[in-house]
Write a protein that holds these residues in place. Structure first.
Motif, short mmCIF file in Angstrom:
data_model
loop_
_atom_site.label_atom_id
_atom_site.label_comp_id
_atom_site.label_asym_id
_atom_site.label_seq_id
_atom_site.Cartn_x
_atom_site.Cartn_y
_atom_site.Cartn_z
N VAL A 95 0.86 -1.18 0.00
CA VAL A 95 0.00 0.00 0.00
C VAL A 95 0.90 1.23 0.00
CG1 VAL A 95 -1.81 1.26 1.21
CG2 VAL A 95 -1.76 -1.25 1.29
N ASP A 98 2.40 7.31 -0.83
CA ASP A 98 1.98 8.36 -1.75
C ASP A 98 1.10 7.74 -2.83
OD1 ASP A 98 1.64 10.40 -3.55
OD2 ASP A 98 3.76 10.92 -3.73
N GLU A 99 -0.17 8.11 -2.87
CA GLU A 99 -1.10 7.52 -3.83
C GLU A 99 -0.69 7.75 -5.28
OE1 GLU A 99 -4.35 11.19 -3.86
OE2 GLU A 99 -4.83 9.32 -2.82
N ASN A 100 0.12 8.79 -5.51
CA ASN A 100 0.55 9.08 -6.87
C ASN A 100 1.50 8.02 -7.43
OD1 ASN A 100 -0.83 11.55 -7.54
ND2 ASN A 100 0.44 12.55 -6.00
N ILE A 103 -1.31 6.24 -9.08
CA ILE A 103 -2.17 7.04 -9.95
C ILE A 103 -1.44 7.52 -11.19
CG2 ILE A 103 -3.43 9.23 -10.12
CD1 ILE A 103 -4.15 8.86 -7.14
N ASP A 157 -10.91 8.69 -0.18
CA ASP A 157 -9.60 8.90 0.41
C ASP A 157 -9.07 7.58 0.98
OD1 ASP A 157 -9.49 11.55 -0.23
OD2 ASP A 157 -10.24 12.25 1.71
N GLN A 159 -7.82 5.15 -0.76
CA GLN A 159 -8.03 4.04 -1.70
C GLN A 159 -7.32 4.36 -3.02
OE1 GLN A 159 -12.16 2.24 -1.49
NE2 GLN A 159 -12.58 4.14 -0.39
N PRO A 160 -5.99 4.27 -3.04
CA PRO A 160 -5.24 4.68 -4.23
C PRO A 160 -5.56 3.86 -5.47
CG PRO A 160 -3.80 3.60 -2.62
CD PRO A 160 -5.09 3.88 -1.93
N TYR A 161 -5.87 2.56 -5.31
CA TYR A 161 -6.21 1.76 -6.48
C TYR A 161 -7.49 2.28 -7.12
CZ TYR A 161 -7.79 -2.12 -9.37
OH TYR A 161 -8.26 -2.87 -10.43
N LYS A 163 -8.72 5.26 -6.97
CA LYS A 163 -8.44 6.54 -7.63
C LYS A 163 -7.69 6.34 -8.94
CE LYS A 163 -8.40 9.79 -3.74
NZ LYS A 163 -7.62 10.82 -3.02
N SER A 164 -6.72 5.43 -8.95
CA SER A 164 -5.90 5.24 -10.15
C SER A 164 -6.76 4.74 -11.32
CB SER A 164 -4.76 4.26 -9.87
OG SER A 164 -5.21 2.92 -9.74
N ALA A 301 -5.76 -1.18 4.59
CA ALA A 301 -6.31 -0.89 3.27
C ALA A 301 -7.73 -1.42 3.11
CB ALA A 301 -5.41 -1.49 2.20
#
Length: 347
Positions: A95, A98-100, A103, A157, A159-161, A163-164, A301
């Motif tokens: 996990v 940084d979500e970027n 993304i 918020d 949940q980077p997957y 968002k990506s 997560a």
């Protein structure tokens, strides 16, 4: 038959899509991030066998080296192709803080593929998106989500997957509208993807089955999702590739009713006998998962998913593309048996 580029050929969905395209008689190109992965892809195709959607790789399969984070290789891979199936997606085994980290390569990689396809005069790109781009960030509702729905990014918020996948699909539609030229786009939005594993490259959803069989999940979290078999996802990509009805459309890929991880565990116990001896019988209370999340990143997560039941409709794919997927129980058992056969779970 057509020349088809399948991006991300070493991935779980990618290798099954290559197999289905070869079986249909197409000439197939595929991308891998490193040249040495070619042997892995060919081995997975041989492992599959005709009955599992695989084929002995013929001369109609060629490989190109290209990475979603770099421009090099994409134009060459797309040149001369009639269609592109953009299956490749960045996948992290952790996990990210940084979500970027997830993304940016998903969004920018999608744009790289679309630009290459446009410059190569490709007819249509079929993008593998996700149900995560449809049904998240909304309050509970009884009616199923469908292709007219969009994930609410303001409410996802942590949940980077999610968002990506949402941002990558959004970028694709924006590109087609603003600078796509004559390039067509269709999008497939699978729910959790299961089905026969052909090697060590498989989707994150397969880890659920593996963890259940290994005993790594002594209690199941209260998590629910739709399921779809990887072989059916691959066939849906091919249907969307050529169907006139698929131009400019998105299609949810889901087999049947939403299931909980506990229900999946019960299928394994009922169908696999001794091989399912470590599979849990009970569901964990939410407070226990929240306690585990204090130290376990994967448990952390899962927190946004606890107790959330998101039903989605696959009617559009059935109606317009003739989608006729396998049932939930069949794909769960096929997944487990393939993991056991390849020695990927504890003996």
């Amino acid at each position: 038959m057509s020349t088809v580029l399948v991006t991300g050929g070493s991935g779980f969905v990618g290798v099954h899509t290559i197999a289905k395209a070869l079986e249909a008689g197409h000439t197939v190109r595929t991308t891998v991030r490193r040249p040495e992965r070619e042997s892995d892809v060919r081995a997975m195709l041989r492992q599959g066998g005709i009955e599992n959607g695989g084929v002995e790789p013929p001369d109609r399969l060629s490989f190109f080296t290209a990475d979603l984070t770099e421009d090099a290789g994409w134009r060459e891979a797309a040149e001369g192709c009639d269609y592109v199936l953009h299956v490749a997606s960045p996948l992290l085994t952790y996990v990210p803080e940084d979500e970027n980290d997830l993304i940016v390569p998903a969004r920018e990689g999608t744009l790289r593929v679309l630009r290459a396809a446009r410059e190569a005069s490709v007819k249509r790109v079929v993008l593998t998106s996700s149900g995560a781009a449809i049904a998240y960030g909304h309050p509970f509702r009884e009616t199923p989500f469908d292709e007219t729905d969009r994930t609410n990014l303001e409410a996802v918020d942590g949940q980077p997957y999610v968002k990506s996948k949402t941002l990558a699909e959004r970028a694709a539609w924006d590109f087609i509208a603003r600078e796509g030229g004559g390039l067509e786009l269709s999008v497939i939005n699978p729910t959790a993807v299961f089905g026969p594993v052909l090697g060590r490259d498989f989707s994150g959803s397969i880890d659920i089955i593996k963890a259940l069989l290994d005993g790594a999940m002594p209690l199941t979290p209260r998590i629910y999702f739709g399921l779809v078999d990887v072989r059916d996802v691959a066939e849906l990509h091919l249907a969307a590739m050529t169907s006139l009805a698929a131009r400019g459309e998105r299609f949810i890929a889901v087999a049947g009713e939403t299931m909980s991880i506990l229900q999946i565990a019960r299928v394994l116990r009922a169908r696999l006998g001794r091989a399912a001896r470590r599979v849990p019988r009970l569901q964990a209370p939410d407070w226990l998962i929240r306690l585990a999340a204090l130290r376990n990143p994967m448990a952390r997560a899962s927190l946004p998913l606890l107790g959330k039941v998101r039903r989605v409709s696959g009617d559009k794919a059935r109606r317009l593309l003739g989608f006729n997927p396998r049932g939930n129980e069949e794909m769960i058992v096929d997944t487990a048996e393939s993991l056991i056969r390849l020695g990927l779970v504890k003996p």
